[in-house]
Design an enzyme around this catalytic site. Structure first.
Site, PDB file in Angstrom:
ATOM      1  N   ALA A  42      41.158  15.004 -19.921  1.00  0.00           N
ATOM      2  CA  ALA A  42      39.746  14.626 -19.979  1.00  0.00           C
ATOM      3  C   ALA A  42      39.451  13.424 -19.087  1.00  0.00           C
ATOM      4  O   ALA A  42      38.490  13.435 -18.309  1.00  0.00           O
ATOM      5  CB  ALA A  42      39.344  14.321 -21.427  1.00  0.00           C
ATOM      6  N   GLU A  43      40.275  12.384 -19.172  1.00  0.00           N
ATOM      7  CA  GLU A  43      40.020  11.200 -18.350  1.00  0.00           C
ATOM      8  C   GLU A  43      40.206  11.509 -16.867  1.00  0.00           C
ATOM      9  O   GLU A  43      39.454  11.010 -16.024  1.00  0.00           O
ATOM     10  CB  GLU A  43      40.902  10.025 -18.753  1.00  0.00           C
ATOM     11  N   THR A  44      41.156  12.341 -16.545  1.00  0.00           N
ATOM     12  CA  THR A  44      41.379  12.726 -15.154  1.00  0.00           C
ATOM     13  C   THR A  44      40.152  13.431 -14.579  1.00  0.00           C
ATOM     14  O   THR A  44      39.661  13.070 -13.503  1.00  0.00           O
ATOM     15  CB  THR A  44      42.615  13.645 -15.045  1.00  0.00           C
TER      16      THR A  44
END
Length: 137
Positions: free
Chosen positions: A59-61
């Site tokens: 998700a953060e990527t």
């Protein structure tokens, strides 16, 4: 990839990064949307389930890739807040994450990221906010 002005932004090198170790592949990245996949194998808890932290990394990527496209080449996107709700897990195959812009501002960009399994079942819903700063030379 293209930024908000339509200019081409090259993909960063992933060799030796967490993306390489986790097998994350980015298939689409624009300021409004980023999509990528990650194998379940190698990203599990000892019990054989997809690790929640792996979903958070995906998700953060994806949100960060999209935010960087929004920021443009002269600025950098840095994550400042990530929240994840884990709805279910997966034991095999690939999971696919899709980051969709919620807010594209001058100093902040916020994305909702949905991670689904191969059958389209929602694994995780995340929200990422990135601060957009001047790039360090």
């Amino acid at each position: 990839m293209t930024d908000t002005t339509g200019a081409q932004t090259p993909l960063p090198e992933i060799a030796g990064t967490l993306l390489e170790r986790m097998g994350i592949e980015i298939t689409e990245a624009t300021a409004r949307r980023a999509v990528g996949t990650m194998p379940v194998a190698g990203n599990t808890q000892p019990y054989g389930l997809l690790h929640g932290g792996a979903s958070a990394v995906l998700a953060e990527t994806l949100g960060s890739y999209a935010a960087q496209q929004h920021a443009g080449a002269s600025r950098a996107a840095v994550g400042i807040e990530l929240s994840c709700t884990h709805h279910r897990s997966a034991r095999e195959g690939l999971v696919t994450g899709t980051a969709t812009a919620l807010h594209l501002g001058r100093t902040l960009a916020t994305y909702q990221v949905v991670v689904d399994d191969a059958d389209g079942r929602r694994i995780c819903t995340a929200r990422l906010t990135c601060m957009l700063i001047d790039a360090v030379a």
